[in-house]
Design a protein around this motif. Structure first.
Motif, short mmCIF file in Angstrom:
data_model
loop_
_atom_site.label_atom_id
_atom_site.label_comp_id
_atom_site.label_asym_id
_atom_site.label_seq_id
_atom_site.Cartn_x
_atom_site.Cartn_y
_atom_site.Cartn_z
N ASP A 101 56.18 31.35 3.61
CA ASP A 101 57.10 32.11 4.45
C ASP A 101 56.56 32.19 5.88
O ASP A 101 55.51 32.79 6.11
N GLU A 102 57.27 31.61 6.82
CA GLU A 102 56.81 31.61 8.22
C GLU A 102 56.91 32.98 8.88
O GLU A 102 56.28 33.23 9.90
N THR A 103 57.66 33.90 8.28
CA THR A 103 57.77 35.24 8.85
C THR A 103 56.75 36.21 8.25
O THR A 103 56.68 37.37 8.66
N ALA A 104 55.96 35.74 7.29
CA ALA A 104 54.95 36.59 6.66
C ALA A 104 53.81 36.88 7.63
O ALA A 104 53.68 36.24 8.67
N SER A 105 52.98 37.83 7.26
CA SER A 105 51.82 38.17 8.09
C SER A 105 50.86 36.98 8.14
O SER A 105 50.91 36.08 7.29
N LYS A 106 49.98 37.01 9.12
CA LYS A 106 49.01 35.93 9.28
C LYS A 106 48.15 35.80 8.02
O LYS A 106 47.87 34.68 7.57
N GLU A 107 47.74 36.90 7.45
CA GLU A 107 46.91 36.89 6.24
C GLU A 107 47.68 36.29 5.06
O GLU A 107 47.14 35.50 4.29
N ALA A 108 48.95 36.65 4.93
CA ALA A 108 49.79 36.09 3.85
C ALA A 108 50.00 34.60 4.06
O ALA A 108 50.00 33.83 3.09
N GLN A 109 50.16 34.17 5.30
CA GLN A 109 50.29 32.74 5.60
C GLN A 109 49.02 31.99 5.21
O GLN A 109 49.08 30.91 4.61
N ARG A 110 47.86 32.58 5.53
CA ARG A 110 46.59 31.94 5.20
C ARG A 110 46.45 31.79 3.69
O ARG A 110 46.09 30.72 3.19
N LYS A 111 46.76 32.86 2.96
CA LYS A 111 46.65 32.82 1.50
C LYS A 111 47.59 31.78 0.90
O LYS A 111 47.23 31.04 -0.01
N CYS A 112 48.81 31.72 1.40
CA CYS A 112 49.78 30.74 0.90
C CYS A 112 49.31 29.32 1.19
O CYS A 112 49.36 28.46 0.32
N PHE A 113 48.83 29.10 2.40
CA PHE A 113 48.32 27.77 2.77
C PHE A 113 47.17 27.37 1.86
O PHE A 113 47.15 26.28 1.30
N GLU A 114 46.20 28.26 1.69
CA GLU A 114 45.04 27.95 0.84
C GLU A 114 45.46 27.72 -0.61
O GLU A 114 44.96 26.81 -1.27
N HIS A 115 46.37 28.55 -1.10
CA HIS A 115 46.84 28.40 -2.48
C HIS A 115 47.53 27.05 -2.68
O HIS A 115 47.25 26.34 -3.66
N GLN A 116 48.44 26.71 -1.78
CA GLN A 116 49.16 25.43 -1.90
C GLN A 116 48.19 24.25 -1.81
O GLN A 116 48.32 23.28 -2.55
N LEU A 117 47.23 24.34 -0.92
CA LEU A 117 46.26 23.26 -0.74
C LEU A 117 45.38 23.10 -1.97
O LEU A 117 45.19 21.99 -2.45
N THR A 118 44.83 24.19 -2.47
CA THR A 118 43.97 24.09 -3.65
C THR A 118 44.75 23.65 -4.88
O THR A 118 44.24 22.89 -5.70
N THR A 119 46.00 24.10 -5.01
CA THR A 119 46.84 23.65 -6.12
C THR A 119 47.06 22.15 -6.05
O THR A 119 46.97 21.44 -7.06
N HIS A 120 47.32 21.65 -4.85
CA HIS A 120 47.51 20.21 -4.68
C HIS A 120 46.23 19.46 -5.07
O HIS A 120 46.28 18.46 -5.78
N PHE A 121 45.08 19.94 -4.59
CA PHE A 121 43.80 19.30 -4.93
C PHE A 121 43.55 19.33 -6.43
O PHE A 121 43.16 18.32 -7.03
N GLU A 122 43.77 20.48 -7.05
CA GLU A 122 43.54 20.60 -8.50
C GLU A 122 44.42 19.62 -9.27
O GLU A 122 43.95 18.94 -10.18
N ASN A 123 45.70 19.55 -8.91
CA ASN A 123 46.61 18.64 -9.61
C ASN A 123 46.23 17.18 -9.42
O ASN A 123 46.32 16.39 -10.34
N THR A 124 45.83 16.83 -8.22
CA THR A 124 45.45 15.45 -7.94
C THR A 124 44.14 15.08 -8.62
O THR A 124 44.03 14.03 -9.25
N LEU A 125 43.15 15.94 -8.50
CA LEU A 125 41.83 15.62 -9.02
C LEU A 125 41.73 15.78 -10.54
O LEU A 125 40.80 15.27 -11.16
N ARG A 126 42.70 16.47 -11.13
CA ARG A 126 42.72 16.63 -12.59
C ARG A 126 42.87 15.28 -13.29
O ARG A 126 42.44 15.10 -14.42
N GLU A 127 43.48 14.30 -12.61
CA GLU A 127 43.67 12.97 -13.17
C GLU A 127 42.34 12.23 -13.35
O GLU A 127 42.25 11.29 -14.12
N PHE A 128 41.32 12.66 -12.64
CA PHE A 128 40.02 12.00 -12.68
C PHE A 128 38.99 12.92 -13.34
O PHE A 128 39.08 14.14 -13.22
N GLU A 129 38.04 12.33 -13.99
CA GLU A 129 36.97 13.13 -14.57
C GLU A 129 35.71 12.87 -13.77
O GLU A 129 35.10 11.80 -13.85
N PHE A 130 35.34 13.86 -12.97
CA PHE A 130 34.15 13.77 -12.14
C PHE A 130 33.02 14.52 -12.83
O PHE A 130 33.11 15.73 -13.01
#
Length: 158
Positions: A52-81
């Motif tokens: 949400d672009e109208t959310a507070s700066k802190e809420a934007q940061r949390k959303c950005f970090e959550h979306q980014l880590t979720t993307h990384f987890e989903n992508t890297l789950r395909e590989f076994e490191f």
């Protein structure tokens, strides 16, 4: 007639100085504003479509970090490191989101053991970021700006 000519010359010379001083004052105000500006923070974080672009700066940061880590987890789950090591293997991925929302890897910091055991790791991380959903860039005073982030990735050890 001579008085009018002298008066016109005086006014034209004086008006040039008037414009020049206004321009100089404006530039001084701009320079002062630039010196006072905190260039190490943004007014709004980069945003995914789900955030949400109208959310507070802190809420934007949390959303950005959550979306980014979720993307990384989903992508890297395909590989076994896994890494043969007594301690947990930590990799720092430093990336940049430019003023157009384009993401690129700047640096991947890892120790030599990870490089030896997983030479394809950098390519997988880089490809993962290339496949990330669209991102709106961070804003500073309403202007899109380039931002740099670091994500730590913890790898499993045997």
């Amino acid at each position: 007639m001579q008085r009018i000519v002298v008066l016109l010359v005086f006014l034209s010379l004086g008006s040039c100085n008037l414009f020049q001083s206004k321009e100089k004052r404006t530039q001084e105000l701009i320079n002062a504003e630039l010196r006072e500006m905190d260039w190490n923070s943004v007014d709004s974080y980069p945003l995914f479509l789900e955030c949400d672009e109208t959310a507070s700066k802190e809420a934007q940061r949390k959303c950005f970090e959550h979306q980014l880590t979720t993307h990384f987890e989903n992508t890297l789950r395909e590989f076994e490191f896994t890494v043969d090591s007594d301690r947990g293997a930590l990799v720092d991925v430093i990336f940049v989101i430019d003023a157009k929302g384009k993401i690129s890897v700047e640096k991947i910091i890892k120790d030599a053991a990870i490089l030896r055991q997983m030479p394809e790791f950098d390519g997988i991380i880089t490809q993962s970021l290339k496949n990330i959903p669209p991102i709106a860039p961070a804003l500073k005073r309403g202007i899109p700006v380039k931002t740099k982030f670091k994500i730590p990735i913890q790898l499993n050890t045997k």
